[in-house]
Design an enzyme around this catalytic site. Structure first.
Site, short mmCIF file in Angstrom:
data_model
loop_
_atom_site.label_atom_id
_atom_site.label_comp_id
_atom_site.label_asym_id
_atom_site.label_seq_id
_atom_site.Cartn_x
_atom_site.Cartn_y
_atom_site.Cartn_z
CB ILE A 116 3.18 -2.27 -7.50
CG1 ILE A 116 2.06 -3.56 -8.21
CG2 ILE A 116 1.98 -0.64 -7.49
CD1 ILE A 116 1.28 -4.10 -7.46
NE ARG A 117 2.87 3.64 -6.87
CZ ARG A 117 3.32 4.08 -5.76
NH1 ARG A 117 3.53 4.77 -5.02
NH2 ARG A 117 2.61 3.50 -4.58
NE ARG A 173 8.34 5.33 0.60
CZ ARG A 173 7.34 6.62 1.23
NH1 ARG A 173 7.91 7.79 1.15
NH2 ARG A 173 6.18 6.54 -0.17
N GLY A 214 0.51 -1.34 0.31
CA GLY A 214 0.21 0.00 0.41
C GLY A 214 1.02 1.22 0.04
CD GLU A 215 2.67 5.68 -1.04
OE1 GLU A 215 2.28 4.68 -2.56
OE2 GLU A 215 3.49 5.75 -0.90
CB SER A 216 5.65 2.40 3.54
OG SER A 216 5.83 3.17 3.40
CD GLU A 253 -0.22 -8.96 -2.55
OE1 GLU A 253 0.88 -9.34 -2.49
OE2 GLU A 253 0.51 -7.54 -2.25
CG HIS A 300 2.62 -6.24 -3.92
ND1 HIS A 300 1.56 -6.11 -3.32
CD2 HIS A 300 3.48 -5.64 -4.58
CE1 HIS A 300 2.04 -4.87 -3.47
NE2 HIS A 300 3.30 -4.21 -3.55
CB CYS A 343 5.38 -3.63 -1.24
SG CYS A 343 5.56 -2.52 -2.54
#
Ligand code: GLN
Length: 192
Positions: free
Chosen positions: A135-136, A108, A50-52, A173, A171, A82
């Site tokens: 993903i990023r 990051r 997600g977004e840390s 998942e 990822h 991630c």
């Protein structure tokens, strides 16, 4: 044998996919959204992608930061994907550490082809070649001696383990392959 109970941090990000994966492997998964959720018995914890920065803020606001940090430090098996890897990392180049429990230095948003979002296949921990979706993605720039490297892509560390703590930059998942989640449930959560 009792079903393993896996808590999945569900304040932000790709938690639903982790829950589905854990259930596919015959364990139980539940969402951690607020403090009372931590009263359930928990054999393992997943910190999703997600977004840390958003997750860190929400962990503070919801009062989840300190109790989760204490559980991880006390040996609760944890898997960070991630952004979840960034939550565990002791050092983040260009960022602020969160739990800072894992002896790795992470970078990051700094990895790979196509601005850090790409698909590849690579060897994972002697368990064969598996699909890896980035993903990023962050990567691990360096690890302390007590950390075992489990996978590398383009000479960058993308999976590592330090005792009860396990992290991947990719990822699993988001793919059908269950190797990584099985590894977490069977190896990292062993004895719990
Ligand atoms: N770039 C994100 C971060 O810094 C991580 C991306 C992800 O989890 N897919 O938190």
């Amino acid at each position: 044998m009792e079903k393993k109970q896996i808590g999945v941090l569900a304040v932000q990000g790709a938690f639903a996919e982790h829950i589905a994966m854990v259930r596919r492997l015959g364990a139980e998964a539940f969402e951690i959204r607020q403090l009372p959720d931590l009263e359930r018995p928990m054999d393992g914890l997943i910190l999703p992608g997600g977004e840390s920065t958003a997750m860190r803020k929400l962990l503070d606001e919801l009062g989840l930061y300190e109790p989760l940090r204490a559980k991880i430090a006390a040996g609760l098996p944890v898997y960070g994907t991630c952004a979840g890897l960034l939550l565990l990392a002791k050092e983040i180049e260009g960022g602020t550490p969160c739990f800072a429990t894992m002896d790795v230095s992470a970078v990051r948003n700094a990895y790979g082809r196509q601005l850090g979002s790409f698909y590849t296949e690579a060897e994972f921990a002697g368990l064969g070649t598996i699909p890896m979706t980035f993903i990023r993605a962050p990567y691990i720039a360096s690890v302390q001696k007590n950390v075992k490297v489990l996978a590398t892509v383009d000479e960058k560390i993308v999976a590592a383990r330090q005792g009860n703590q396990f992290a991947t930059a990719f990822h699993p998942e988001l793919n059908e392959d269950v190797t990584v989640h099985r590894y977490f449930l069977e190896e990292v959560c062993k004895g719990n």
